[in-house]
Design an enzyme around this catalytic site. Sequence first.
Site: not given
Length: 811
Positions: A376, A502-504
């Site tokens: 991630l 995005v990405e959390g």
Amino acid sequence: MIILVWTILIIFTFSILIYRRASLLLNTAAAFLFLVVIMNWHGTDISRFLIGMGVFFLVAVPLNVPALRRKLFTNYILSAYKKQMPSISATEEEAIGAGTVWWDGELFSGNPDWKKLLSMPVPKLAAKEEAFLKGPVEELCRMLDEWQITEELQDLPEEAWGYIKKNGFFGMIIPEKYGGLEFSALAHSAVIMKIASRSLSAAVTVMVPNSLGPAELLLRYGTEKQKDHYLPRLASGDEIPCFALTGPEAGSDAASIPDRGVVCRGEFEGRKDVLGIRLNWEKRYITLGPVATVLGLAFRLYDPDLLIGDRKDAGITLALIPTDTPGITIGSRHFPLNSAFLNGPNWGKDVFIPLDWIIGGRVRAGEGWRMLMNCLAEGRSISLPALSTSSSKLSSRFVGAYARVRKQFNTPIGRFEGVEEALARIAGFTYLIDSARITTAGAVDQGEEPAVISAIVKIHLTELGRQVINDAMDIRGGAGICMGPRNLLGRIYQAMPISITVEGANILTRNMIIFGQGVIRGHPYLLSEINAAKNKDQSKGREEFDRAFMGHAGFLISNTVRTKLLGFTGSRIASASGSRHSQTYLRHLTRMSSAFALAADITLIFLGSALKRKERLSARLADALSYMYLASAAVKKFEDEGAQESDLPLLHWSCQLSLYKIQESLCGLFENYPVRIAGRMMKILTFPLGKPYKEPSDRLDHSVAEILLSPSDTRNRLTNGLFIPNNIDEPLGRVEDALPKVIAAEDLEKKIQKAVKNGVFGDGFHGDVIEEAARNGIIAEDEAETVRMAAEIRKEVIRVDDFPKDKWRRE
């Protein structure tokens, strides 16, 4: 008087020892020495001397002998600790264990080693990476037109798709032996940043295959067979990848994936009784999904008949599946805020795949969450910061020039203090954003996988980028809200929430992840205490806990003393590296690091596992940690670029704002402690002489804003890495051409205005005034041409697109 002197001497000695984090044994020896000297000084008789020594050793020996200490103290503390210890799920453990602890560990230490940061190699691009930026990236940018892409095509032109594939843009992270470019993280960032300054749609298209996705997962975990098959095809663009993680019921809580795979036997490609997985899933928000040829899929694997292991719920698993596999529905698209990158949902109904399609093969079944957590950091550390940096640099360069060219009341709008305030934020935030981007990419290139730092840069760089584009739109006014080919910033403004999401999601990242993950990973003792408490070997666990607890106790005491001394001395006693200006800020950051470490411990003592539910307190600690990192990166950038005198306003602004933000975060924490007296005491301890840090002054704002209003080396350094067209038909090319011409005419225009004011000739249309000024000898004919040129180009710069009233109805 003698008693006062001895008291001061003892306090001074132990303050220095504790400040320097001397060992327990050394502190005990110092206490023994003082006791002996004082008792001899007073002529204590032998019986009292022996009693005093007896009491001293009765306390000192158990504290310094681990076996005794455990029996008398720490074993009981361990029992209580186990009862209060928060429960940590398997998925949380994998998230906590992901990546590496890097500079975040130093910031948690209360005494960062600044030499370590400043001696880190200066991030630089290799020759082949520079050539790629000047060649293929420049060429790709020239063939992109974001208005055409978003308004007319809703996709990249075929020419751009072909060029991206042919020139290896999808293979930047893939090693050369597989046909990839094998670029550094810094180069990856630079490529995305430059493309994004031309087209966000194209940047996201290039970004995703090089971020969290099949290539990254294959490189880390794939079998040799999988690597040999897929990596060359991904590098050449013969395969277009996407990665399907998010679904309707599993967004931020991705660990609760409802998508199922069941180990069973089935038919595959004409072969019967093949051991494989039958899958059912529903995913959405999958970038490149509509055109993907190979799908990375995250799902929960079940093995009810124990065909491949001893667990019926094997856990989250990742597989790589060709999208033409029977049962897959893919190809429709979402429309994310007028951006034209391809993004869409996909479904799978009774899709049967062989076991060797699991990424890494059968042995990796159930390891998917750990694999995802370890990968991630790439997207968070590289791709999203590159997008934020691009939009901020573009705003700085474009709006700074526009504010000098655009005039109101015969004055460039950049000279108005209200606009100046916004310009200062644009430039200052851009410096912070770029500093963090470069520093973080440099750490990745040194082998770090900074999980907590990646969360920090993800949230704060996207949030600061949002503030930059908001300020830029405010300065542009009506020209910013009217869409068209001339509006350079409108699409960026519309798309900014995409990066936020995005990405959390940023709300989750700030409130729960940064400090929640950071305190366990970055704290020098907490994880050791947790692991010791969970150790099934009780004897070994007690030994480990004893060491960790005593270290933690000393750490807490030391930070209490350090925070108080640094507060009373205004950070002057802290050590620092770097140039003179940097040292000042690093000393203050050392003070804030000590205060932060102390605040973290005190908060954990009062709240314990309840801190999970106190998200706003956790968020304030996260903000303090984040701004310490951003300020550290700003100092690193300043020093790496040679400590340029002309860059000092940017350093001052970035560090002063960061220190102010840290201070306010800590004060907000203390004011909202559930135990109010503890909050008041912490505030007095941390800021004994009042709050020392202020936001950047108006004078500093003025100096920073000036950087954007005129061509200079500092302006070029701040906005380095953009695509700058030399075509005056392009919005950026037009304003770049206008800036020096308008500046050249400013003094001449002032002469004309003065003449009009003094009644030498009357006011009128601008062209008439120029002619009158030339005829009256106010300016020479060649000077009149300079003013005419500036007037024409100013008019062209401030023009706004308009369309036939029925344009969209016809289309």
